[in-house]
Design an enzyme around this catalytic site. Structure first.
Site, mmCIF file in Angstrom:
data_model
loop_
_atom_site.group_PDB
_atom_site.id
_atom_site.type_symbol
_atom_site.label_atom_id
_atom_site.label_comp_id
_atom_site.label_asym_id
_atom_site.label_seq_id
_atom_site.Cartn_x
_atom_site.Cartn_y
_atom_site.Cartn_z
ATOM 1 N N ASN A 10 0.742 -1.061 0.143
ATOM 2 C CA ASN A 10 0.350 0.047 -0.126
ATOM 3 C C ASN A 10 1.098 1.034 0.069
ATOM 4 O O ASN A 10 1.703 1.579 0.784
ATOM 5 C CB ASN A 10 -1.175 -0.409 1.093
ATOM 6 C CG ASN A 10 -1.777 1.098 1.171
ATOM 7 O OD1 ASN A 10 -1.869 2.137 0.759
ATOM 8 N ND2 ASN A 10 -2.322 1.766 2.928
ATOM 9 N N TRP A 11 1.034 1.543 -0.755
ATOM 10 C CA TRP A 11 2.271 3.165 -0.975
ATOM 11 C C TRP A 11 1.466 4.000 -0.911
ATOM 12 O O TRP A 11 2.348 5.519 -0.178
ATOM 13 C CB TRP A 11 2.435 3.272 -2.683
ATOM 14 C CG TRP A 11 3.154 1.860 -3.896
ATOM 15 C CD1 TRP A 11 3.457 1.204 -3.238
ATOM 16 C CD2 TRP A 11 3.511 2.458 -4.802
ATOM 17 N NE1 TRP A 11 4.292 0.299 -3.643
ATOM 18 C CE2 TRP A 11 4.095 0.536 -5.134
ATOM 19 C CE3 TRP A 11 3.711 3.157 -5.791
ATOM 20 C CZ2 TRP A 11 4.731 0.609 -6.342
ATOM 21 C CZ3 TRP A 11 4.023 2.567 -6.904
ATOM 22 C CH2 TRP A 11 5.056 1.377 -7.178
ATOM 23 N N LYS A 12 0.455 3.808 -0.711
ATOM 24 C CA LYS A 12 -0.219 5.752 0.331
ATOM 25 C C LYS A 12 -0.229 6.707 -0.605
ATOM 26 O O LYS A 12 -0.228 6.441 -1.740
ATOM 27 C CB LYS A 12 0.054 6.007 1.562
ATOM 28 C CG LYS A 12 -0.652 4.431 2.471
ATOM 29 C CD LYS A 12 -0.094 4.654 4.227
ATOM 30 C CE LYS A 12 0.034 3.363 4.545
ATOM 31 N NZ LYS A 12 -0.163 3.512 6.150
ATOM 32 N N HIS A 94 -9.820 1.233 3.948
ATOM 33 C CA HIS A 94 -8.070 1.733 5.124
ATOM 34 C C HIS A 94 -8.762 2.919 6.186
ATOM 35 O O HIS A 94 -9.139 2.832 6.302
ATOM 36 C CB HIS A 94 -7.353 1.580 4.410
ATOM 37 C CG HIS A 94 -5.338 1.994 5.317
ATOM 38 N ND1 HIS A 94 -5.818 3.182 5.891
ATOM 39 C CD2 HIS A 94 -4.425 0.881 5.049
ATOM 40 C CE1 HIS A 94 -4.797 2.687 6.318
ATOM 41 N NE2 HIS A 94 -3.997 1.598 6.091
ATOM 42 N N GLU A 96 -7.283 5.384 7.818
ATOM 43 C CA GLU A 96 -6.784 6.015 6.969
ATOM 44 C C GLU A 96 -8.281 7.004 6.740
ATOM 45 O O GLU A 96 -8.657 7.960 6.443
ATOM 46 C CB GLU A 96 -5.588 6.381 6.489
ATOM 47 C CG GLU A 96 -4.274 6.183 7.131
ATOM 48 C CD GLU A 96 -3.236 5.568 6.323
ATOM 49 O OE1 GLU A 96 -2.702 6.123 5.130
ATOM 50 O OE2 GLU A 96 -2.109 5.339 7.681
ATOM 51 N N GLU A 165 -5.676 -4.526 10.289
ATOM 52 C CA GLU A 165 -4.368 -3.821 10.719
ATOM 53 C C GLU A 165 -4.823 -3.106 11.717
ATOM 54 O O GLU A 165 -6.148 -2.346 12.205
ATOM 55 C CB GLU A 165 -4.509 -2.666 9.405
ATOM 56 C CG GLU A 165 -4.455 -3.046 8.561
ATOM 57 C CD GLU A 165 -3.958 -2.396 7.380
ATOM 58 O OE1 GLU A 165 -2.644 -3.235 6.751
ATOM 59 O OE2 GLU A 165 -4.178 -1.506 7.194
ATOM 60 N N GLY A 171 2.331 1.943 10.928
ATOM 61 C CA GLY A 171 3.311 3.158 10.672
ATOM 62 C C GLY A 171 4.203 3.532 12.040
ATOM 63 O O GLY A 171 4.838 4.781 11.745
ATOM 64 N N SER A 209 3.093 -1.956 10.211
ATOM 65 C CA SER A 209 4.544 -1.844 10.677
ATOM 66 C C SER A 209 5.262 -3.867 10.334
ATOM 67 O O SER A 209 6.140 -3.904 11.261
ATOM 68 C CB SER A 209 5.654 -1.863 12.311
ATOM 69 O OG SER A 209 4.291 0.053 12.313
ATOM 70 N N GLY A 230 2.664 -1.242 4.130
ATOM 71 C CA GLY A 230 2.566 0.029 3.889
ATOM 72 C C GLY A 230 3.800 0.966 4.191
ATOM 73 O O GLY A 230 4.934 1.081 2.863
ATOM 74 N N GLY A 231 4.737 1.290 4.584
ATOM 75 C CA GLY A 231 6.567 2.054 4.860
ATOM 76 C C GLY A 231 6.577 1.076 4.024
ATOM 77 O O GLY A 231 8.320 1.916 3.214
HETATM 78 P P1 PGA Z 1 2.844 0.147 7.840
HETATM 79 O O1 PGA Z 1 1.279 0.702 7.015
HETATM 80 O O2 PGA Z 1 2.950 -0.636 6.834
HETATM 81 O O3 PGA Z 1 3.533 1.396 7.348
HETATM 82 O O4 PGA Z 1 2.268 0.115 9.446
HETATM 83 C C1 PGA Z 1 0.101 -0.286 6.686
HETATM 84 C C2 PGA Z 1 -1.090 0.032 5.976
HETATM 85 O O5 PGA Z 1 -0.891 1.099 6.584
HETATM 86 O O6 PGA Z 1 -1.747 -0.695 5.784
#
Ligand code: PGA
Length: 247
Positions: A10-12, A94, A96, A165, A171, A209, A230-231
């Site tokens: 997930n590149w956000k 998600h 967010e 999640e 994050g 994470s 994500g990251g």
């Molecule tokens: P993260 O994000 O790996 O940076 O914690 C995961 C996500 O939000 O899908």
């Protein structure tokens, strides 16, 4: 049951044409993986990514979609538009988007239904906040979130991918321990079993994470079928290491 694992990046809201090209080359050079691998870039890059990945075994998806088919919805993207480009997955709900855009369980479920109607597999995200976990509400929260998707998708529920999640792990560098994650995944699997005879073939991803050094222990758990990353999905070496841990 052996389920083939799925790792989704997930590149956000990250990337640029140059950075994406480098990242994708890094992934393409590292194939084959022993699991299914997909990337979810921001909308403007989807057409580029679709053509770079055409005729490869890497898949791609979007990070959101509209519940509507088409019409006067400025800024929205219809699932049919994604499907037309060859989109395989769409992340819906998600945390967010639930938090920053006020998306409700029902809206998320409706997005999942709209995606499936176009042949795009929804990755439905569920997860509790830190306060909810500390108050002992984890089970109730994730069950409520998943239940809405199950009821809305009805006989198609087995077509979704679920992603657990925990919001406190996203994050933050705080990963759920493999045991903590497995405990929730087992609950979600039970809930799916009550809804569909196909539950044992469905994928439940863990996200929050995930890094090269914790991926293998998470993937070793019985009900963890891959991850939403994500990251660590923004650096080819890290993402490749996670995919290898899943293979
Ligand atoms: P993260 O994000 O790996 O940076 O914690 C995961 C996500 O939000 O899908």
């Amino acid at each position: 049951m052996m389920r083939r694992k799925l790792v989704v990046g997930n590149w956000k809201m990250h990337g640029s044409r140059a950075a994406n090209a480098t990242l994708l080359q890094g992934l393409l050079q590292s194939r084959p993986f022993g699991c299914d691998v997909a990337v979810c870039p921001p909308f403007p890059y989807l057409a580029d990514v679709a053509s770079t990945l055409a005729a490869t075994d890497l898949r791609w998806g979007a990070q959101d979609c509209s519940v509507h088919t088409q019409g006067a919805y400025t800024g929205e993207v219809a699932p049919a538009m994604l499907a037309e480009l060859g989109c395989r997955y769409v992340i819906v709900g998600h945390s967010e988007r639930r938090t920053l855009h006020g998306e409700s369980d029902q809206l998320v479920a409706d997005k999942a239904k709209a995606a499936l109607a176009c042949g795009v597999t929804p990755i439905v995200c569920v997860g509790e906040t830190r306060a909810q976990r500390e108050a002992g509400q984890t089970e109730a929260v994730v069950k409520r979130q998943l239940s809405c998707a199950i009821h809305t998708l009805a006989h198609c529920a087995s077509e979704m991918v679920v992603a657990y999640e925990p919001m406190w792990a996203i994050g933050t560098g705080l990963t759920a321990s493999p045991e903590q994650a497995q405990a929730v995944h087992a609950l979600l699997r039970q809930q799916l079993r009550a809804a569909t005879p196909r539950a044992d073939g469905m994928k439940i991803l863990y996200g929050g994470s995930v890094k090269p050094d914790n991926a293998a222990a998470l993937f070793a758990q019985a009900d963890i079928d891959g991850s939403l990353v994500g990251g660590a999905a923004l650096k080819a070496v890290d993402f490749v290491a996670i995919c290898r841990a899943a293979g």
